[in-house]
Motif scaffolding. Sequence first.
Motif, mmCIF file in Angstrom:
data_model
loop_
_atom_site.group_PDB
_atom_site.id
_atom_site.type_symbol
_atom_site.label_atom_id
_atom_site.label_comp_id
_atom_site.label_asym_id
_atom_site.label_seq_id
_atom_site.Cartn_x
_atom_site.Cartn_y
_atom_site.Cartn_z
ATOM 1 N N LEU A 126 0.850 -1.204 0.000
ATOM 2 C CA LEU A 126 0.000 0.000 0.000
ATOM 3 C C LEU A 126 0.881 1.248 0.000
ATOM 4 O O LEU A 126 0.598 2.221 -0.706
ATOM 5 C CB LEU A 126 -0.872 0.000 1.252
ATOM 6 N N GLY A 127 1.947 1.203 0.792
ATOM 7 C CA GLY A 127 2.882 2.326 0.844
ATOM 8 C C GLY A 127 3.517 2.606 -0.506
ATOM 9 O O GLY A 127 3.645 3.765 -0.916
ATOM 10 N N PHE A 128 3.887 1.544 -1.222
ATOM 11 C CA PHE A 128 4.494 1.708 -2.555
ATOM 12 C C PHE A 128 3.523 2.408 -3.510
ATOM 13 O O PHE A 128 3.889 3.353 -4.210
ATOM 14 C CB PHE A 128 4.851 0.351 -3.148
ATOM 15 N N VAL A 129 2.285 1.914 -3.539
ATOM 16 C CA VAL A 129 1.302 2.474 -4.479
ATOM 17 C C VAL A 129 1.015 3.934 -4.128
ATOM 18 O O VAL A 129 0.960 4.805 -5.011
ATOM 19 C CB VAL A 129 0.010 1.626 -4.476
ATOM 20 N N LEU A 130 0.885 4.216 -2.824
ATOM 21 C CA LEU A 130 0.612 5.594 -2.407
ATOM 22 C C LEU A 130 1.793 6.513 -2.748
ATOM 23 O O LEU A 130 1.587 7.633 -3.233
ATOM 24 C CB LEU A 130 0.326 5.636 -0.903
ATOM 25 N N ALA A 131 3.014 6.020 -2.516
ATOM 26 C CA ALA A 131 4.185 6.849 -2.819
ATOM 27 C C ALA A 131 4.263 7.144 -4.310
ATOM 28 O O ALA A 131 4.569 8.275 -4.717
ATOM 29 C CB ALA A 131 5.447 6.136 -2.353
ATOM 30 N N GLY A 132 3.951 6.124 -5.122
ATOM 31 C CA GLY A 132 3.943 6.343 -6.564
ATOM 32 C C GLY A 132 2.913 7.375 -6.965
ATOM 33 O O GLY A 132 3.165 8.258 -7.784
ATOM 34 N N ARG A 133 1.748 7.264 -6.364
ATOM 35 C CA ARG A 133 0.672 8.204 -6.690
ATOM 36 C C ARG A 133 1.022 9.626 -6.257
ATOM 37 O O ARG A 133 0.777 10.591 -6.979
ATOM 38 C CB ARG A 133 -0.602 7.725 -5.988
ATOM 39 N N LEU A 134 1.626 9.766 -5.068
ATOM 40 C CA LEU A 134 1.977 11.097 -4.571
ATOM 41 C C LEU A 134 3.102 11.713 -5.403
ATOM 42 O O LEU A 134 3.154 12.922 -5.570
ATOM 43 C CB LEU A 134 2.414 11.019 -3.107
ATOM 44 N N ALA A 135 3.996 10.844 -5.912
ATOM 45 C CA ALA A 135 5.092 11.367 -6.723
ATOM 46 C C ALA A 135 4.656 11.634 -8.166
ATOM 47 O O ALA A 135 5.461 12.065 -8.978
ATOM 48 C CB ALA A 135 6.254 10.386 -6.702
ATOM 49 N N GLY A 136 3.407 11.317 -8.488
ATOM 50 C CA GLY A 136 2.913 11.551 -9.840
ATOM 51 C C GLY A 136 3.327 10.476 -10.826
ATOM 52 O O GLY A 136 3.235 10.665 -12.024
ATOM 53 N N ASN A 137 3.851 9.343 -10.333
ATOM 54 C CA ASN A 137 4.279 8.267 -11.227
ATOM 55 C C ASN A 137 3.712 6.950 -10.692
ATOM 56 O O ASN A 137 4.437 6.121 -10.140
ATOM 57 C CB ASN A 137 5.813 8.227 -11.271
ATOM 58 N N VAL A 138 2.407 6.790 -10.852
ATOM 59 C CA VAL A 138 1.741 5.648 -10.227
ATOM 60 C C VAL A 138 2.159 4.325 -10.862
ATOM 61 O O VAL A 138 2.160 3.275 -10.210
ATOM 62 C CB VAL A 138 0.209 5.843 -10.247
ATOM 63 N N THR A 139 2.592 4.363 -12.137
ATOM 64 C CA THR A 139 2.979 3.099 -12.778
ATOM 65 C C THR A 139 4.264 2.527 -12.176
ATOM 66 O O THR A 139 4.413 1.313 -12.090
ATOM 67 C CB THR A 139 3.183 3.304 -14.286
ATOM 68 N N LEU A 140 5.184 3.419 -11.747
ATOM 69 C CA LEU A 140 6.403 2.923 -11.104
ATOM 70 C C LEU A 140 6.039 2.240 -9.776
ATOM 71 O O LEU A 140 6.534 1.147 -9.473
ATOM 72 C CB LEU A 140 7.385 4.072 -10.869
ATOM 73 N N GLY A 141 5.153 2.875 -9.019
ATOM 74 C CA GLY A 141 4.689 2.261 -7.772
ATOM 75 C C GLY A 141 4.017 0.927 -8.028
ATOM 76 O O GLY A 141 4.223 -0.048 -7.292
ATOM 77 N N GLN A 142 3.222 0.880 -9.117
ATOM 78 C CA GLN A 142 2.533 -0.378 -9.458
ATOM 79 C C GLN A 142 3.521 -1.468 -9.833
ATOM 80 O O GLN A 142 3.380 -2.622 -9.421
ATOM 81 C CB GLN A 142 1.589 -0.145 -10.633
ATOM 82 N N SER A 143 4.550 -1.099 -10.624
ATOM 83 C CA SER A 143 5.498 -2.133 -11.044
ATOM 84 C C SER A 143 6.269 -2.658 -9.844
ATOM 85 O O SER A 143 6.518 -3.869 -9.727
ATOM 86 C CB SER A 143 6.440 -1.595 -12.118
ATOM 87 N N LEU A 144 6.621 -1.766 -8.906
ATOM 88 C CA LEU A 144 7.301 -2.229 -7.693
ATOM 89 C C LEU A 144 6.378 -3.129 -6.875
ATOM 90 O O LEU A 144 6.811 -4.151 -6.327
ATOM 91 C CB LEU A 144 7.760 -1.033 -6.856
ATOM 92 N N ALA A 145 5.103 -2.752 -6.799
ATOM 93 C CA ALA A 145 4.149 -3.563 -6.025
ATOM 94 C C ALA A 145 3.980 -4.945 -6.655
ATOM 95 O O ALA A 145 3.861 -5.949 -5.936
ATOM 96 C CB ALA A 145 2.810 -2.843 -5.936
#
Lengths: 162, 103
Positions: free
Chosen positions: B46-65
Amino acid sequence: MVFILIVAGMVVCAIMAIRASRLLISAIWLAATSALVALLMYMLGAPEVAVIELSVGAGLVTVLFVFAINISGEETPNLKSLLPRPLTWISIIAFLTLLGYFCLPAFLRSLPEAQASSLQTVLWEDRSLDVVLQALLIFAGVLGVIGLLSEGNHHPAKEHDV
Amino acid sequence: MNLSIPGIIIVAAVALLGIGFYGLLAVRNLIKVIVALQILVKGMMLGFVLAGRLAGNVTLGQSLAIIVIVVDTIVAVVGLALAVQIRQRIGSLDIKTLTSLQR
């Protein structure tokens, strides 16, 4: 409001997964936690990972847990923790305080608009090394499944022979 | 109290991490230790996805998740295989009995 309800349900499911006395019930609470995490991810604008979490986290992992519990049998005496209770709580409170302190700046931020970019590009081009490593890890997982299914061929009779 | 959506998600992630950490410290059944580990990792995802979303790059957060989901599943498989084998050889899932390995 919907977010708060989902988060509350998720936390209750996670607590019940730890507190449940039967292992099978614990696995089912874990699946419910996983489903609510997937819902939260979907609402955050990450539908691809939500689908994977729902199918793998709530589906495959639950099946594996039920399978392993059936093989090993239910053994659920609620034993006392090995660590002293005050030490457990002090370390958890210290952990959460530290984590909360570092997360504090993000509390007041609002959610920016999700930008449209392709997950395929990021996953297959930017993180290609990770994908290769995943393939190797899946091989390790296959070996794990073989270990899960094997009968355990130890020979206690050998001890008597010596 | 008026929490923003990132605030609510951070509370959720920290709560999941805390519950998982408590489970790792307090539980003595091997299979339940793996359940606690799963809860811990879900909080982190959840932290990864939220961090990606806050940084404006949700796909990077998704790929890490996604990577974390794969690794987490494999950890669960290997851990459960170990638990089953330990149960068959030692006859118990209590982690205290594993101290017999010291002898």
